[in-house]
Structure formats: structure tokens, C-alpha cells
Design a protein around this motif. Sequence first.
Motif, PDB file in Angstrom:
ATOM      1  N   THR A 128       2.982  -0.851   4.410  1.00  0.00           N
ATOM      2  CA  THR A 128       3.082   0.592   4.191  1.00  0.00           C
ATOM      3  C   THR A 128       4.523   1.059   4.386  1.00  0.00           C
ATOM      4  O   THR A 128       5.294   0.442   5.119  1.00  0.00           O
ATOM      5  CB  THR A 128       2.165   1.357   5.163  1.00  0.00           C
ATOM      6  N   HIS A 162      -1.572   4.499  -4.959  1.00  0.00           N
ATOM      7  CA  HIS A 162      -2.393   3.653  -5.821  1.00  0.00           C
ATOM      8  C   HIS A 162      -3.618   4.400  -6.338  1.00  0.00           C
ATOM      9  O   HIS A 162      -4.114   5.350  -5.714  1.00  0.00           O
ATOM     10  CB  HIS A 162      -2.859   2.418  -5.053  1.00  0.00           C
ATOM     11  N   LEU A 203      -7.469  -0.020  -4.953  1.00  0.00           N
ATOM     12  CA  LEU A 203      -7.810  -0.301  -3.561  1.00  0.00           C
ATOM     13  C   LEU A 203      -9.208  -0.917  -3.455  1.00  0.00           C
ATOM     14  O   LEU A 203      -9.432  -1.836  -2.660  1.00  0.00           O
ATOM     15  CB  LEU A 203      -7.726   0.983  -2.734  1.00  0.00           C
ATOM     16  N   ASP A 210       0.859  -1.178   0.000  1.00  0.00           N
ATOM     17  CA  ASP A 210       0.000   0.000   0.000  1.00  0.00           C
ATOM     18  C   ASP A 210       0.898   1.233   0.000  1.00  0.00           C
ATOM     19  O   ASP A 210       1.227   1.794   1.045  1.00  0.00           O
ATOM     20  CB  ASP A 210      -0.912  -0.021   1.231  1.00  0.00           C
ATOM     21  N   ASN A 269      -1.464  -5.493   4.574  1.00  0.00           N
ATOM     22  CA  ASN A 269      -1.152  -4.247   3.879  1.00  0.00           C
ATOM     23  C   ASN A 269       0.186  -3.709   4.377  1.00  0.00           C
ATOM     24  O   ASN A 269       0.335  -3.411   5.560  1.00  0.00           O
ATOM     25  CB  ASN A 269      -2.252  -3.206   4.121  1.00  0.00           C
TER      26      ASN A 269
END
Length: 228
Positions: free
Chosen positions: A108, A84, A89, A80, A106
Motif C-alpha cells: 500500500t 483498483h 480485488l 493495492d 499487499n
Amino acid sequence: MAEAARRIDRIDTAPRFTAADAEALNARFAGVGTQAMLAQVLRDGLAGRIAAVSSFGAESAVLLHLIASIDPGVPVLFLDTGKHFPETLAYRDELVARLGLTNLVNLTPDRALLASRDDTGLRWSYDPDGCCEIRKVEPLARALAGYDASFTGRKGFQSATRAALPRFELDLTDAQGRLKVNPLVDWSADQIEAYFAATGLPAHPLVVQGYPSIGCSPCTTPVAPGED
């Protein structure tokens, strides 16, 4: 191979897998169908602790569907990046629900790293490789450190550099012998299209808008007829 399976619990003192292990797996599954190969790898623990890395892009649903039909609890790692398309998503969430995936992770970017190296969020515009390093490479490397192997969606038809990829290979970025498993490496574009049709899997919403490959929004554009 049995020895390789035993030693995955000793990753601090010995490689998880070796080139010989990868070769043995390629020989073992030569001519074996994709679903049968996936079932044995997952149910027999042949790759140890394994996760799927997915972009939830144009063709991602095929591999995710195959994995979910065997074990919907396989960890699915999604980068993520903060860049995006909203459609990606939403597509991620749709596929997770539709396939019954129970272990979406996810990933990050590190906040301190973003603050020090991309505080404006515009690094993609003057240093795209550096942006990818912060938002993709570093978070993925950090997450994969906890696994012995990963599934990828790479396919031979996607580029000349992937044409000769094996099903099983060592991850050259990992000094501890992590394995990469490429279940769809010998699939053609027609096979991918046929699988979508046969299973009724939804297409990524941007595909019909001319995006055959979908990544972060600043670096992804539609492809015109005849364009690379």
C-alpha cells in the motif's frame, strides 16, 4: 553462476547479480521449457530471494498457476493502490484461494506521502505519472529492496519495447544488481489463451466486458473494436 548464488548474502558489499550472470542464465535455459526453468530457479535457489510481482490482471493467472504448481509459498507482491476495480480485488482473492498461494503481500502507498501529495485522491486526473509514482513505484521499490530477484508477467507480444526482452535481465532501477525473471516473455497470446482453457483457470471478470488490460479504475477503459 555459482559465484553469483553465493554472493547474494553479501548485498551490502557486492552486487547480487551482474550482466554476465544474467547472460549465463539465459544461455543455461535456452530452449528449456517454462515450467522446467521455473522449477530449477526455485528449487535450486538460482535467483536467491525471489518474489513474484502480480497485478492480478487479465493474464496474471497463468504465471501464478505455474509458480504455485512448484512452490505456493513464493511471495506474491500486489500493489493495492486504493484505485483498483472491485472486480480485481475479488479476482485476487479468488486466485489466491484457488491456487493455494500462501504468501500474498499487499503493498500500500505510504500514508504520509499520500497525505502530502495526494490528499484529495485526485492526482490521477491531472498528474497520472505522479499518481503512479506514489501508489505503485515507491511502494514496489520499498518492497523489492528485500529481494534479490523478481518474477514478472511481461510478454514479448504486448508491445514493441518488450519484443526483445530476455528471460533474465538486470533490474536497471536497482543499483545492487537485482534480477528480473520473465518466464512468459516468449509466450504468444494464443498460448496464454490455450493455457487458460487447458487448466480451467478463471478469467478476470472485466475481460469479457472489453478490458484486455486492467489497471487502476480511473485510468482503464474498455477497448472498442479496432482501437489501440
